[in-house]
Scaffold this motif. Structure first.
Motif, PDB file in Angstrom:
ATOM      1  N   GLN A 338       8.014  -7.888 -15.173  1.00 48.66           N
ATOM      2  CA  GLN A 338       7.995  -7.799 -16.369  1.00 48.66           C
ATOM      3  C   GLN A 338       9.219  -7.599 -17.398  1.00 48.66           C
ATOM      4  N   VAL A 339      10.297  -7.061 -16.738  1.00 49.37           N
ATOM      5  CA  VAL A 339      11.738  -6.667 -16.892  1.00 49.37           C
ATOM      6  C   VAL A 339      12.289  -8.202 -16.964  1.00 49.37           C
ATOM      7  N   LEU A 340      12.290  -9.243 -17.036  1.00 55.40           N
ATOM      8  CA  LEU A 340      12.847 -10.694 -17.376  1.00 55.40           C
ATOM      9  C   LEU A 340      11.760 -11.115 -18.154  1.00 55.40           C
ATOM     10  N   ALA A 341      10.372 -10.677 -18.206  1.00 61.15           N
ATOM     11  CA  ALA A 341       9.523 -11.551 -19.221  1.00 61.15           C
ATOM     12  C   ALA A 341      10.484 -10.278 -20.936  1.00 61.15           C
ATOM     13  N   GLU A 342      10.289  -9.043 -20.497  1.00 63.47           N
ATOM     14  CA  GLU A 342      11.285  -8.462 -21.736  1.00 63.47           C
ATOM     15  C   GLU A 342      12.401  -9.532 -22.553  1.00 63.47           C
ATOM     16  N   HIS A 343      13.394  -9.458 -21.025  1.00 61.32           N
ATOM     17  CA  HIS A 343      14.468  -9.981 -21.459  1.00 61.32           C
ATOM     18  C   HIS A 343      14.241 -11.339 -22.467  1.00 61.32           C
ATOM     19  N   LEU A 344      13.539 -12.338 -21.719  1.00 66.71           N
ATOM     20  CA  LEU A 344      13.579 -13.563 -22.804  1.00 66.71           C
ATOM     21  C   LEU A 344      12.261 -13.790 -23.596  1.00 66.71           C
ATOM     22  N   ILE A 346       9.222 -13.330 -23.840  1.00 62.35           N
ATOM     23  CA  ILE A 346       7.310 -14.098 -23.651  1.00 62.35           C
ATOM     24  C   ILE A 346       6.856 -13.201 -22.454  1.00 62.35           C
ATOM     25  N   SER A 347       5.935 -13.022 -23.243  1.00 64.04           N
ATOM     26  CA  SER A 347       4.321 -12.341 -22.565  1.00 64.04           C
ATOM     27  C   SER A 347       5.172 -11.788 -20.773  1.00 64.04           C
ATOM     28  N   LEU A 348       4.851 -10.924 -19.945  1.00 64.41           N
ATOM     29  CA  LEU A 348       4.072 -11.176 -18.628  1.00 64.41           C
ATOM     30  C   LEU A 348       3.629 -12.765 -18.209  1.00 64.41           C
ATOM     31  N   ASP A 349       2.075 -12.948 -18.690  1.00 72.37           N
ATOM     32  CA  ASP A 349       1.351 -13.695 -18.803  1.00 72.37           C
ATOM     33  C   ASP A 349       2.009 -14.757 -18.759  1.00 72.37           C
ATOM     34  N   HIS A 350       2.262 -15.600 -19.455  1.00 67.24           N
ATOM     35  CA  HIS A 350       3.591 -16.826 -19.951  1.00 67.24           C
ATOM     36  C   HIS A 350       4.556 -16.790 -18.650  1.00 67.24           C
ATOM     37  N   LEU A 351       5.379 -15.554 -18.093  1.00 67.67           N
ATOM     38  CA  LEU A 351       6.607 -16.088 -17.413  1.00 67.67           C
ATOM     39  C   LEU A 351       5.197 -16.038 -16.114  1.00 67.67           C
ATOM     40  N   LEU A 352       4.591 -15.495 -16.036  1.00 70.36           N
ATOM     41  CA  LEU A 352       3.902 -15.363 -14.388  1.00 70.36           C
ATOM     42  C   LEU A 352       2.975 -16.891 -14.561  1.00 70.36           C
ATOM     43  N   GLY A 353       2.444 -17.749 -15.481  1.00 74.80           N
ATOM     44  CA  GLY A 353       1.942 -18.511 -15.505  1.00 74.80           C
ATOM     45  C   GLY A 353       2.789 -19.722 -15.601  1.00 74.80           C
ATOM     46  N   GLY A 355       5.088 -20.069 -12.515  1.00 74.45           N
ATOM     47  CA  GLY A 355       4.991 -20.361 -11.172  1.00 74.45           C
ATOM     48  C   GLY A 355       3.232 -20.374 -10.369  1.00 74.45           C
ATOM     49  N   ARG A 356       2.521 -21.102 -11.092  1.00 71.47           N
ATOM     50  CA  ARG A 356       1.277 -21.657 -10.999  1.00 71.47           C
ATOM     51  C   ARG A 356       0.940 -22.617 -10.755  1.00 71.47           C
ATOM     52  N   ARG A 357      -0.596 -22.221 -10.524  1.00 67.80           N
ATOM     53  CA  ARG A 357      -0.866 -24.435 -10.828  1.00 67.80           C
ATOM     54  C   ARG A 357      -2.054 -23.779 -11.782  1.00 67.80           C
ATOM     55  N   ASN A 358      -2.630 -22.771 -11.807  1.00 69.85           N
ATOM     56  CA  ASN A 358      -3.413 -22.972 -12.725  1.00 69.85           C
ATOM     57  C   ASN A 358      -2.570 -21.441 -13.997  1.00 69.85           C
ATOM     58  N   PRO A 359      -2.012 -21.807 -14.955  1.00 71.49           N
ATOM     59  CA  PRO A 359      -1.394 -20.224 -16.337  1.00 71.49           C
ATOM     60  C   PRO A 359      -1.922 -19.297 -15.200  1.00 71.49           C
ATOM     61  N   ARG A 360      -3.870 -19.820 -16.199  1.00 71.93           N
ATOM     62  CA  ARG A 360      -4.130 -18.410 -16.518  1.00 71.93           C
ATOM     63  C   ARG A 360      -5.172 -18.173 -14.853  1.00 71.93           C
ATOM     64  N   ASP A 361      -4.674 -18.082 -14.472  1.00 68.31           N
ATOM     65  CA  ASP A 361      -4.940 -17.370 -12.503  1.00 68.31           C
ATOM     66  C   ASP A 361      -4.597 -16.546 -12.366  1.00 68.31           C
ATOM     67  N   PRO A 362      -5.028 -15.303 -12.797  1.00 72.47           N
ATOM     68  CA  PRO A 362      -4.141 -14.367 -12.160  1.00 72.47           C
ATOM     69  C   PRO A 362      -4.595 -13.503 -10.956  1.00 72.47           C
ATOM     70  N   ASP A 363      -4.604 -14.406  -9.993  1.00 66.47           N
ATOM     71  CA  ASP A 363      -4.887 -14.352  -8.745  1.00 66.47           C
ATOM     72  C   ASP A 363      -4.833 -15.191  -7.951  1.00 66.47           C
ATOM     73  N   GLU A 364      -3.601 -16.489  -8.305  1.00 62.66           N
ATOM     74  CA  GLU A 364      -3.112 -17.529  -7.753  1.00 62.66           C
ATOM     75  C   GLU A 364      -1.666 -16.715  -7.636  1.00 62.66           C
ATOM     76  N   PRO A 365      -0.974 -16.908  -6.584  1.00 59.34           N
ATOM     77  CA  PRO A 365       0.395 -15.944  -6.615  1.00 59.34           C
ATOM     78  C   PRO A 365       1.161 -17.047  -7.026  1.00 59.34           C
ATOM     79  N   PHE A 366       3.011 -16.389  -7.121  1.00 55.24           N
ATOM     80  CA  PHE A 366       4.009 -17.348  -7.996  1.00 55.24           C
ATOM     81  C   PHE A 366       4.624 -17.953  -6.577  1.00 55.24           C
TER      82      PHE A 366
END
Length: 846
Positions: A338-344, A346-353, A355-366
């Protein structure tokens, strides 16, 4: 390349005044070039033989040796003369432009940042655990020899490489001694105001200060970061405490410190960075820090900054299994992200996506490797076979793309030969190939070393084996003394091993896939070989298991107990506490280096490369580098060629290993002529030394990185960042337009026409809003019998006026090819974009 500012006289730390005539010793001790130069070893040994043998740290010796001993050395004209010779040699080395300065066009490439969680340079700087770190250290050393403008970035662990002791049952017990920075060969880095350079990291609810240290590796600077700053909280001071972190959160914070803190430290130091090379995915946050920096400079958005900077980013993957990638659950990562996303911005979901195979899967690890892949303009594996394995691993990121086209190339690892040669081997190579043989092109060395007489090569083996046995006896005696062994046992250790016996070496990190106990599969057969009075064999072993690997510790115990058998004590030795000095001694003295991993789980492996310069031979499964290096004249190979690492193959692999020992290796070693020389063995030595040593040197490896990756990446980075990123902005717009309209593309029916001497294939393509210049239409066919796939571009031949934006594409095939093999497909097309690395759109006709 920036001048490396390294003030010794203004150190923060205690440096005692040296007697007149010895002032240059600090300069030598703080330049880790001594780790690959045999010339100054005599001096450090003369000053304090015990400290030199136990620590291998000249800087510590200068701090701790008795003043009277320094005064005695200062009165020795031979010492002072040698010191001046070494200082002149060092100055000449630093002023030599090297291969890079002589062959690469001036101003074609500025500074290269090289990030790694570990650097193995020598036991005097114990911040490494195994092959990844030693490879990184060799990379820096070769860059120095070649004059490549590289800067290393790593972490300074308060507790680094653990020390191993075996208890009475042979079970590994770890000790984690404190790395006192005062005694390590490094100094604090200075900020522009002359203070200690610190960078700040924004963590959830707080700011963490990161201290920056400098080490010198010849011409290369190495920056090491730690958080043990009194202004940090106790919890944050411990972020860089352990090379083996106790929690996933600590590992995550270390990777944030390395990537983001490391990038900020380099920028604060004034480097002109064009290439960012991350050694494994641990440092992938550096790619985000680089994008953030460009956002601030060019006033662009994060997506535009990524299009600008990723062209200059290089990701080297070392992992042969997907499960080994660092992954973080969203619940752990979210506060930091969250801290890094605010610095960039962008949204938190964008950042977490990212590092995911499926950027839209909230349960997939980063996944850190996924972030590295998405943030880089060039990706490589570390051997040819590992390239095949890696393309399979990253296949999920490229849906609908053939495995052969997954964008992972390979540059096979190499070793820094001057680090791993013995003094005897160094003398032989210097005599026949010259002193500067590893500072430029190495291909001519093959012919030079191939001309060395049999007698000289065999003498090299005799001398090195004898030196190894003397070393083993001293170390084994000390090991037994520390365990409180009996006087009889200690006396017998003084006669362990036979200077004339065939000596097998086995040492590495002990883990299940490396199968260290494969050699014990048939113990009775092995013991017969070891106890043979006419053709004796002896076995020298060492190795550590990861502190958290219980199975690895069990494997250590099995071999240690075998070595402790009373009837084998003069034929089998297991040395505790495997580290770089022990590795160098073993690799220079053994006749055959054994390697037993399950194929294809050894990404590259480099230990076997280190015996080459010393005339040792390899007997290994066909995995990693040996899969591409092996020919019958340079060593031995065993094991199945399967890409499925099934344990049920182990008995067959063990049987083949034993057959090689009994039917080839032992007979060939003892087949002597009238002068006692095994001519066939020496011929194999010569072939191995001449053919493989240059090929698997880090000299070759770093030159390949420069030519295949660094120079192209720097050129692409310059284009994309010019004029405040105008090309990057255009590429982002191009990509977003494709994303919006790609689904409008579709195929019509494929028509096949028989020609007089071949076939004509035509297909209709409905473009929608996408201009034909933005795509490529081609025929694709999988390769036959392991060959490369076939791609045949189709040419736009006419439009269909009765349909909206529809064109006909055509290609002709020779009659020797079957049209049924081929399928039409559509790919994005842009001369400045790497496809599919930077965009994965693809449309198949069927």
């Amino acid at each position: 390349m920036n001048t490396y500012n390294y003030s010794i006289t203004s150190s923060y730390f205690f440096q005692r005044p040296l007697p007149p005539g010895l002032e240059g010793l600090y300069e030598l001790a703080l330049d880790l070039r001594w780790t690959w130069s045999h010339t100054s070893d005599r001096l450090w040994q003369r000053l304090d033989p015990e400290a030199w043998e136990r620590t291998g740290n000249p800087y510590f010796i200068l701090q701790s040796v008795a003043q009277a001993r320094l005064e005695e050395a200062a009165s020795d004209e031979t010492v002072k003369t040698e010191l001046q010779t070494w200082l002149r040699d060092r100055q000449a080395y630093l002023e030599d432009p090297g291969w890079f300065g002589q062959t690469v066009k001036e101003d074609a490439l500025h500074d290269i940042a090289y990030f790694s969680m570990e650097f193995g340079l020598r036991e005097a700087l114990p911040i490494y655990s195994g092959g990844l770190g030693i490879l990184a250290g060799d990379h820096l050393k070769a860059a120095s020899d070649l004059g490549v403008p590289l800067i290393g970035v790593g972490l300074l662990y308060q507790q680094g490489y653990f020390r191993q002791r075996l208890n009475a049952e042979g079970w590994q017990v770890e000790a984690f001694p404190y790395n006192d920075p005062i005694t390590l060969p490094l100094l604090p880095a200075r900020d522009p105001q002359g203070g200690w350079l610190r960078v700040k990291l924004e963590f959830p609810g707080r700011t963490v200060l990161v201290r920056v240290w400098q080490a010198r590796v010849g011409k290369v600077a190495l920056y090491l970061l730690d958080t043990n700053d009194p202004l940090n909280s106790p919890h944050d001071r411990s972020i860089t405490a352990n090379l083996y972190p106790h929690s996933k959160e600590q590992r995550l914070m270390q990777e944030l410190v390395l990537g983001i803190g490391g990038w900020r430290a380099l920028e604060a130091s004034g480097y002109r960075l064009e290439v960012c090379h991350i050694n494994e995915g641990h440092a992938a946050f550096a790619l985000l820090a680089r994008a953030a920096s460009f956002m601030a400079k060019a006033k662009v958005s994060f997506p535009e900054a990524m299009w600008a900077t990723r062209a200059g980013n290089l990701f080297t993957t070392h992992t042969p299994v997907d499960a080994a990638f660092d992954r973080y659950d969203a619940s752990l990562l979210r506060p930091f992200a969250q801290v890094l996303a605010e610095h960039l911005d962008i949204s938190l979901d964008h950042l977490l996506g990212l590092g995911r195979r499926n950027p839209r899967d909230p349960d997939e690890p980063f996944n850190m490797a996924y972030l590295a892949m998405r943030g880089s303009g060039w990706v490589n594996a570390v051997s040819r076979l590992h390239g095949q394995v890696s393309r399979h691993i990253f296949l999920p990121l490229y849906p609908r793309w053939p495995k052969s086209e997954i964008p992972v190339s390979h540059i096979t690892n190499g070793v820094h030969v001057p680090t791993w040669d013995s003094a005897e081997a160094d003398a032989l190579w210097t005599c026949h190939c010259g002193k500067k043989r590893w500072s430029g092109q190495v291909e001519q060395l093959c012919d030079l070393i191939a001309q060395v007489p049999d007698e000289e090569l065999w003498k090299l083996r005799i001398d090195q084996r004898l030196a190894l046995i003397h070393f083993v006896r001293r170390r084994l005696v000390r090991q037994l003394q520390e365990h409180g062994a009996s006087a009889d046992l200690i006396r017998s250790a003084q006669h362990a091993l036979d200077p004339n016996a065939l000596t097998l070496g086995f040492a590495r990190r002990f883990t299940a896939y490396k199968r260290p106990t494969l050699l014990l599969a048939y113990p009775d057969r092995l013991i017969r070989m070891l106890m043979d009075r006419q053709r004796p064999v002896q076995l020298l072993m060492a190795g550590k298991a990861h502190p958290h690997d219980e199975e690895g510790k069990r494997l250590v115990q099995t071999l240690a107990r075998f070595a402790a058998r009373e009837d084998l004590r003069d034929r089998v030795v297991f040395l505790e506490d495997y580290e770089m000095n022990l590795a160098q001694q073993m690799l220079s003295g053994v006749d055959v280096w054994l390697n037993t991993p399950r194929r294809p789980l050894e990404a590259s492996g480099t230990s076997g490369m280190k015996v080459l310069v010393n005339g040792g031979l390899n007997c290994s499964t066909l995995d990693g580098w040996w899969d591409e290096a092996y020919t019958p004249d340079v060593g031995w190979a065993f094991g199945r060629r399967t890409l499925e690492p099934h344990p049920e193959y182990d008995p067959w692999d063990a049987e083949e290993l034993y057959d090689h020992l009994e039917r080839s290796i032992i007979p060939e070693f003892y087949d002597r002529d009238a002068n006692g020389i095994p001519r066939q063995w020496v011929a194999r030595m010569r072939a191995s030394m001449a053919t493989l040593t240059p090929r698997y040197s880090s000299n070759r490896m770093v030159r390949q990185y420069v030519e295949q990756a660094y120079l192209p990446c720097a050129a692409a980075f310059r284009k994309r960042t010019a004029q405040e990123g105008s090309l990057a902005k255009a590429l982002h717009h191009w990509h977003e337009f494709l994303r919006e309209h790609w689904q409008e593309l579709r195929f019509g029916q494929l028509k096949v026409e028989r020609l007089e001497q071949g076939w004509a294939l035509e297909v209709d393509v409905y473009h929608g809003e996408i201009d034909p210049s933005m795509i490529t239409v081609e025929l694709y066919a999988d390769g036959l019998d392991g060959e490369e796939p076939v791609r045949r571009p189709m040419k736009q031949v006419r439009t269909l006026p009765g349909l909206f934006k529809t064109n006909v594409y055509r290609v002709e095939l020779p009659e020797t090819e079957s049209p049924d093999r081929y399928t039409p497909r559509i790919l994005p097309s842009h001369p400045q974009v790497s496809i599919p690395l930077e965009t994965q759109f693809i449309l198949w006709q069927r």
